[in-house]
Design a protein around this motif. Sequence first.
Motif, mmCIF file in Angstrom:
data_model
loop_
_atom_site.group_PDB
_atom_site.id
_atom_site.type_symbol
_atom_site.label_atom_id
_atom_site.label_comp_id
_atom_site.label_asym_id
_atom_site.label_seq_id
_atom_site.Cartn_x
_atom_site.Cartn_y
_atom_site.Cartn_z
ATOM 1 N N HIS A 213 0.835 -1.201 0.000
ATOM 2 C CA HIS A 213 0.000 0.000 0.000
ATOM 3 C C HIS A 213 0.872 1.255 0.000
ATOM 4 O O HIS A 213 0.563 2.235 -0.686
ATOM 5 C CB HIS A 213 -0.942 0.001 1.210
ATOM 6 N N SER B 253 -6.118 -0.310 -5.113
ATOM 7 C CA SER B 253 -5.698 0.412 -3.907
ATOM 8 C C SER B 253 -6.555 0.017 -2.709
ATOM 9 O O SER B 253 -6.038 -0.219 -1.607
ATOM 10 C CB SER B 253 -5.800 1.923 -4.125
ATOM 11 N N PHE C 37 -6.835 7.008 -3.659
ATOM 12 C CA PHE C 37 -7.078 5.591 -3.371
ATOM 13 C C PHE C 37 -8.533 5.219 -3.652
ATOM 14 O O PHE C 37 -9.250 4.758 -2.775
ATOM 15 C CB PHE C 37 -6.728 5.273 -1.922
ATOM 16 N N LEU D 242 -5.652 -3.497 -1.405
ATOM 17 C CA LEU D 242 -4.453 -3.535 -0.563
ATOM 18 C C LEU D 242 -4.775 -3.082 0.863
ATOM 19 O O LEU D 242 -4.364 -3.722 1.838
ATOM 20 C CB LEU D 242 -3.352 -2.640 -1.148
ATOM 21 N N ILE D 243 -5.517 -1.996 0.976
ATOM 22 C CA ILE D 243 -5.887 -1.460 2.290
ATOM 23 C C ILE D 243 -6.787 -2.445 3.029
ATOM 24 O O ILE D 243 -6.579 -2.735 4.213
ATOM 25 C CB ILE D 243 -6.580 -0.092 2.137
#
Length: 124
Positions: free
Chosen positions: A17, A102, A97, A105-106
């Motif tokens: 990230h 994105s 994001f 990943l978070i």
Amino acid sequence: MIEDLVFYTGLSFLIAHELDAVNRHEWKMFPGLSGLADRKGYRLFVLLHVPLLVVIFWLMFHPDRGVRYAFQAIMDVFFIVHAGLHYLLRRHEHNGFTKRFSLLLIGLCSLAGAVHLMLLFAGV
């Protein structure tokens, strides 16, 4: 041990990230960094990660098992809170994001943190 693998997975998603964050100009979301020109903001953002990573690696391999577990639990909470912060800032004018990659990943970082916390408290 399985809990170590889950923790390393969460940390790996966080690092991935952060790589994505460079691409998305995340420093523009931080007070103090947001006013910098892109080149300066990028450099400072990257350089600020060096001491953070030193501390993370030092604590991750600390000889005292209690210190390692406390550090991991704190990081797990951060993984979860970090996802919440991104949710709260989803409408920030400089939030880059917004793409699935994105957000994945978070979210996976947060999920790994939650699973790892459960494993730590279950004593696995």
